[in-house]
Write a protein that holds these residues in place. Structure first.
Motif, PDB file in Angstrom:
ATOM      1  N   ALA A 103      18.622  34.461  42.602  1.00 12.05           N
ATOM      2  CA  ALA A 103      19.143  33.833  43.807  1.00 12.05           C
ATOM      3  C   ALA A 103      18.016  33.756  44.831  1.00 12.05           C
ATOM      4  O   ALA A 103      16.941  34.326  44.625  1.00 12.05           O
ATOM      5  N   SER A 120      21.467  31.928  48.530  1.00 19.37           N
ATOM      6  CA  SER A 120      21.865  30.781  47.705  1.00 19.37           C
ATOM      7  C   SER A 120      21.822  31.200  46.242  1.00 19.37           C
ATOM      8  O   SER A 120      20.818  31.728  45.774  1.00 19.37           O
ATOM      9  N   THR A 121      22.924  30.961  45.555  1.00 16.01           N
ATOM     10  CA  THR A 121      23.025  31.392  44.167  1.00 16.01           C
ATOM     11  C   THR A 121      23.174  30.187  43.240  1.00 16.01           C
ATOM     12  O   THR A 121      23.652  29.146  43.665  1.00 16.01           O
ATOM     13  N   ILE A 137      22.118  43.060  44.504  1.00 16.59           N
ATOM     14  CA  ILE A 137      20.902  42.302  44.785  1.00 16.59           C
ATOM     15  C   ILE A 137      19.713  43.246  44.683  1.00 16.59           C
ATOM     16  O   ILE A 137      19.649  44.253  45.397  1.00 16.59           O
ATOM     17  N   CYS A 150      27.655  27.253  47.618  1.00 18.10           N
ATOM     18  CA  CYS A 150      26.885  28.144  46.737  1.00 18.10           C
ATOM     19  C   CYS A 150      26.064  29.163  47.522  1.00 18.10           C
ATOM     20  O   CYS A 150      25.080  29.697  47.023  1.00 18.10           O
ATOM     21  N   GLU A 174      12.917  35.162  46.320  1.00 18.49           N
ATOM     22  CA  GLU A 174      13.904  35.203  45.247  1.00 18.49           C
ATOM     23  C   GLU A 174      14.297  36.649  44.972  1.00 18.49           C
ATOM     24  O   GLU A 174      13.498  37.563  45.170  1.00 18.49           O
ATOM     25  N   LEU A 177      20.073  38.965  40.839  1.00 15.25           N
ATOM     26  CA  LEU A 177      21.489  38.955  41.186  1.00 15.25           C
ATOM     27  C   LEU A 177      22.324  39.375  39.981  1.00 15.25           C
ATOM     28  O   LEU A 177      22.175  38.818  38.898  1.00 15.25           O
TER      29      LEU A 177
END
Length: 192
Positions: A103, A120-121, A137, A150, A174, A177
């Protein structure tokens, strides 16, 4: 299995032919044995060599594909957690260490005494994320505050920012996730 409660922040000491060496201060590795599982930024890795202040683990091509390990280098900080023991309480939530995808941080701002992140996934993972549900995370157990398309929000208290690598996250970074394990199994059960 893990809980998502980070025990120590370590660093990548070396990388050689798919073998990563992770180091940590103090006595973190005292009770770790070869073959034990350790969560590194939320990825379950198997210890193949252990020293007083380090352990080594092989990183598979599958792990490179689905995690941020491709972007990590020597001296990068990582969140470390030893595997859950049956006589240990669960403070976070059940985390498998099997990362579902990568993510991206799309916003970060102060909100009261905490810091709010918008993450944002990938579209294929958003269906597993629910408001007030658990999310992991970079190995940290967190609560989802809100979802919009999203993008989901998490609020992180000052202690967690200092005790994990999350305090160093910036917009466009990044992250690994892992969705809630129960939701993943429910989908499989309902599918069949």
């Amino acid at each position: 299995m893990f809980t998502g409660i980070i025990q120590i922040v370590g660093k990548i000491k070396s990388i050689k032919a798919g073998v990563f060496c992770f180091e940590a201060q103090g006595s973190f590795f005292n009770e770790v044995k070869i073959g034990d599982s350790i969560s590194v930024n939320g990825v379950c890795l198997t210890a193949i060599e252990i020293g007083d202040d380090y352990f080594k683990a092989d990183i598979s091509q599958e792990t490179f594909r689905y995690t941020i390990f491709n972007h990590l280098g020597i001296n990068n900080s990582v969140n470390l957690e030893k595997a859950l023991r049956l006589n240990q309480g669960i403070d976070g939530h059940l985390v498998s260490g099997h990362v579902d995808g990568i993510a991206k941080v799309v916003d970060r701002f102060i909100e009261g005494e905490s810091t709010r992140f918008k993450i944002s996934t990938p579209k294929n993972l958003i269906k597993y994320i629910s408001k007030k549900g658990s999310i992991c995370i970079n190995g940290v157990s967190l609560t989802v505050n809100n979802i919009n398309d999203c993008v989901f929000d998490i609020n992180i208290v000052p202690y967690t920012l200092k005790a994990t690598t999350l305090g160093g996250l910036k917009i466009n970074n990044e992250v690994n996730l892992e969705v809630d394990i129960i939701v993943r199994y429910l989908e499989q059960l309902l599918h069949h």
